[in-house]
Motif scaffolding. Structure first.
Motif, PDB file in Angstrom:
ATOM      1  N   UNK A  54       1.575   4.426  -3.172  1.00 21.13           N
ATOM      2  CA  UNK A  54       1.202   5.942  -3.131  1.00 21.13           C
ATOM      3  C   UNK A  54       1.628   6.645  -3.940  1.00 21.13           C
TER       4      UNK A  54
ATOM      5  N   UNK B 267       0.858  -1.288   0.042  1.00 21.65           N
ATOM      6  CA  UNK B 267      -0.091  -0.076  -0.247  1.00 21.65           C
ATOM      7  C   UNK B 267       0.841   1.221   0.003  1.00 21.65           C
ATOM      8  N   UNK B 268       2.014   1.577   0.792  1.00 21.57           N
ATOM      9  CA  UNK B 268       2.669   2.764   0.885  1.00 21.57           C
ATOM     10  C   UNK B 268       3.452   2.739  -0.432  1.00 21.57           C
TER      11      UNK B 268
ATOM     12  N   UNK C 193      -8.793  -0.259  -0.776  1.00 19.58           N
ATOM     13  CA  UNK C 193      -7.922   0.825  -0.143  1.00 19.58           C
ATOM     14  C   UNK C 193      -7.028   1.436  -0.702  1.00 19.58           C
TER      15      UNK C 193
END
Lengths: 501, 317
Positions: A52, A48-49, A337
């Protein structure tokens, strides 16, 4: 209309440099899949990070690559060392590992790779067919249907435990009791949390699964010593059988279709996921077989069913996503997400507003399902060598890596302790011949079962049966549950009559 | 002797060298950690990650969002509470979820009243929605069905469920709170399936389903009318209902220095007003409502008083 967009998305991926993201995803997915304790959700959560700073479409390619590859990766360790790399591969160990022990690991891996790829493709094809009526499909499944599905799953426990019914039920009962730990989903009361807020969210699944399957198996192997592949000298056998594994999948195409169908349906139900899908596909196959006693001893069909189901579930889990922008699995939850992080608000119009992202993900999943299997087939001959590694080298490596994986997921030291406790419990269960997967399935189903039971009672004003009979999907599930329960008895009666005649 | 003095002197000098600039040079010593008490990808996570890059620019310091999920969000909050109040560890709080826990005397591992409040980033207002083709068109219709109105909710300790139960009691509306849906999306889809009559959810969440033609909003929990053709509870004469809302509020450990709080507070407000964050909020349907430290603290004690009145309703699960 869907297929036009799909072709365009496919051309997009292949013509741009973005295919590299799919490839990286596949490689990561395979690695995370192979390593017990690490799975698709962990891989996506850790990514996820990283996403970004990426374009949203590239992030989808990466996510799709990972999602499509993990479940095949996990089947490799399930077959070779009886340790499912990810939870959905647990059912694959039943027949995959006996095959590896007989020196037929190549056959099992060939079948698993092909079943994974075909299952994935069938699941995605079903998704494409269902996209226009996705909303109706999701609305047809309410608390009553969820409740009956969990009951059907719990019934399958009884059916799966052939000859060990009592042990299966005991393990299932313990699993259900584990499921009740934590804050009550309805009232928010604490239950069995022994005054520790670690247990507020319940007994976490990943450490439990890793302990039950990886740690316990490592204890078993360490105490036994030697190598996994007891029969055959390896050098002569290690390459053989991959081709016949591939062929076996097409020869048993009914098993493939049934596994994929079950995977797609279960995948569409939030909270159940691949572990349950593979397990039900396995038990359904055993039940439908004319030689149920041949399972658990190295029947190739026992590899095809769960592996097609746990890949098909990815397509199914996207049905709620395209309908309402809600997740159908832990992986799709992380995927949504990622969209949110890119300033996209997933909702019922997701398919209108974010067509590129959704179809990008579907294309990536397709490429990944096929790509991972091809990589798997190409490397199978070397992978099989794992079964000839002395367990004194194998065990420390697997234990260290899987405990690290458990810790990495949420950074909680208690997770590691729980994993070890579950490992010891799992080993005790191996020694006394109790089925471990039964416990895990009950743990997974328990929460949804309880929650949807309460909801159904409330929305039906306590007239549950009438409510169920008023809904077509629920009625079908009720009949299926009754049939599952009665089938073994009916068979016995038939056999008796036949032997009398 | 001299040696000992020298050593002490040296030690003092070293200590001074370490301690003094540390206080003076905030925030340049180390990265500022913003603890998110939930897993990546949720609402709390997203807003922090959307603010982080702009905050870095405004503060001229590194900002690191860190997820510490667990125990219904209290684990992360308790971690912030135990940190040094040096301005390098702050967190985002689930309000009024924690306020309700505190009122009920649940042990969260920290005392909410001791938190140093820094800024409120966003506030979501609630509304009542029913199925788009439902015959129910107003709160009056919903409350005069001749039976209890069935409203879908997540677990009964959730903020939305608390809001539903207290607000329906306030307007004397007979209610079955069908609590236990897994998430707020599931609760809204339950309305579309027709198994419940309606649901109380934040306007921003409901809007998506209103635009897709699945749901309709029949009343907003606001003082004035905010949506075309929809009555607010304020205009219906239920003033207290506008007090129910959902906050994204930033706080830190007890005893932070007022200067650092002020600087952080300004930075958050500046970030909230920046074009980057504004654009993100518009896309993600977030209602930014940035206020500084003093207002945030006042807001928190108001909320605490407000929910304390309904302790009995809250406790009756």
């Amino acid at each position: 209309m869907g297929f036009d967009v799909l072709t365009n998305s496919l051309i997009d991926v292949l013509s741009s440099g973005s295919a590299i993201f799919v490839l990286v995803g596949v490689a990561l997915g395979l690695c995370f899949g192979v390593i017990p304790g690490l799975g698709g959700t962990t891989a996506l959560a850790l990514l996820i990070p990283v996403t970004f700073s990426m374009e949203s479409l590239d992030a989808m390619y990466l996510a799709g690559g990972v999602m499509g590859a993990t479940s095949f990766g996990g089947s490799i360790t399930a077959i070779l060392i009886n340790t499912p790399g990810t939870a959905p591969n647990a059912a694959t160990t039943f027949d995959g590992y006996p095959l590896a022990q007989q020196g037929k690991a190549g056959l099992a891996i060939g079948a698993s790779a092909t079943a994974s790829a075909m299952g994935g493709l069938i699941g995605l094809f079903t998704l494409l067919v269902f996209i226009p009526i996705a909303k109706e499909v999701v609305l047809a499944f309410g608390p009553a249907e969820f409740f009956l599905l969990t009951i059907l799953g719990l019934t399958a426990i009884a059916v799966s435990a052939r000859g060990k019914l009592l042990r299966g039920l005991i393990a299932g009962g313990i699993g259900l009791m584990f499921a009740f730990v934590g804050l009550d989903g309805i009232t928010g009361q604490e239950r069995f949390t022994v005054a520790s807020n670690y247990l507020w969210d319940g007994i976490p699944l990943v450490p439990t699964l890793t302990g039950m399957f990886a740690i316990s198996q490592m204890i078993e192997l360490a105490l036994k010593g030697g190598v996994v592949a007891a029969e055959g000298d390896g050098l002569s056998r290690r390459i053989s059988g991959i081709g016949s594994g591939i062929a076996a999948v097409f020869r048993h195409w009914t098993v493939l279709l049934r596994g994929s169908a079950i995977g797609t349906i279960i995948g569409a139900i939030p909270g159940l996921g691949g572990t349950v899908a593979a397990f039900i596909a396995y038990t359904a196959t055993v039940q439908a077989s004319r030689k149920p006693e041949s399972f658990g001893k190295g029947n190739i069909v026992g590899v095809i069913a769960p592996e097609s189901a746990n890949n098909a579930k990815d397509g199914g889990s996207l049905i709620p996503t395209v309908a309402f922008g809600i997740p159908g699995s832990a992986e799709t939850a992380v995927f949504l997400g990622i969209l949110v992080l890119h300033g996209i608000d997933p909702g019922p119009s997701i398919l209108l507003n974010n067509e590129r992202e959704i179809y990008g993900l579907i294309v990536a999943l397709t490429l990944s399902a096929v790509g991972a299997s091809i990589i798997g087939l190409l490397t199978a001959r070397w992978l099989v060598l794992i079964t000839f590694v002395n367990v004194h080298i194998l065990v420390p490596v697997v234990v260290a890596v899987s405990l690290t994986g458990v810790y990495v997921l949420e950074g909680k030291p208690y997770d590691v302790i729980l994993c070890l406790i579950m490992g010891i419990l799992g080993y005790i269960m191996i020694r006394f011949d109790y089925p471990r997967l039964t416990l895990v399935i009950a743990l997974v189903l328990g929460e949804t079962c309880e929650r949807s039971y309460h909801l159904t009672m409330m929305i039906s004003d306590n007239h549950m049966l009438q409510f169920i009979l008023g809904r077509p999907a629920a009625t079908i599930l009720l009949v299926a549950t009754v049939v599952t329960l009665c089938l073994p008895f009916a068979r016995k009666v038939l056999e008796r009559q036949r032997s009398r005649a | 002797m001299t040696n000992a003095w020298m050593r002490t002197g040296l030690l003092a000098a070293v200590l001074a060298a370490v301690a003094v600039p540390a206080a003076a040079e905030w925030p340049n010593d180390k990265p500022i950690t913003i603890v998110i008490p939930y897993s990546p990808g949720g609402g709390f996570d997203t807003i922090v990650r959307a603010f982080a890059p702009t905050l870095e620019k405004v503060l001229g310091a590194e900002v690191v969002p860190e997820n510490i999920p667990g125990a219904g969000g209290t684990k992360g909050a308790a971690t912030v509470h135990r940190s040094e109040p040096d301005g390098y560890t702050i967190g985002i709080y689930n309000i009024p979820g924690f306020t309700v826990n505190q009122v009920l005397g649940k042990d969260m591992g920290f005392d909410l009243d001791e938190v140093t409040w820094i800024a409120n980033l966003a506030t979501s207002r609630y509304a009542v929605a029913v199925k788009a083709d439902s015959e129910i068109n107003s709160l009056d219709d919903l409350c005069s069905l001749g039976r209890e109105a069935k409203m879908s909710d997540t677990g009964s300790s959730s903020t939305a469920s608390v809001t539903t139960r207290i607000s329906f009691a306030l307007i004397d509306c007979p209610l079955t709170d069908v609590a236990g849906y897994e998430g707020s999306n599931d609760a809204m889809i339950a309305v579309m399936r027709g198994e419940v009559d309606g649901t109380v959810k934040p306007i921003s969440s409901l809007k998506k389903y209103v635009e897709s033609g699945d749901l309709k909003i029949i009343a907003t929990y606001t003082q004035k009318d905010v949506l075309d053709g929809v009555s607010s509870t304020g205009s219906l004469g239920h003033a207290d209902l506008a007090k129910f809302d959902l906050r994204r509020i930033i706080g830190g450990p007890p005893g932070m220095s007022p200067e650092i709080v002020e600087k952080l507070s300004q930075a958050f407000i500046e970030a909230a007003n920046s074009p980057e964050v504004q654009e993100w909020a518009a896309g993600a349907g977030i209602e930014l409502e940035p206020v500084g430290a003093d207002e945030a603290s006042a807001m928190m004690s108001d909320l605490s008083d407000f929910y304390s009145q309904y302790k009995d309703t809250l406790a009756a699960n």
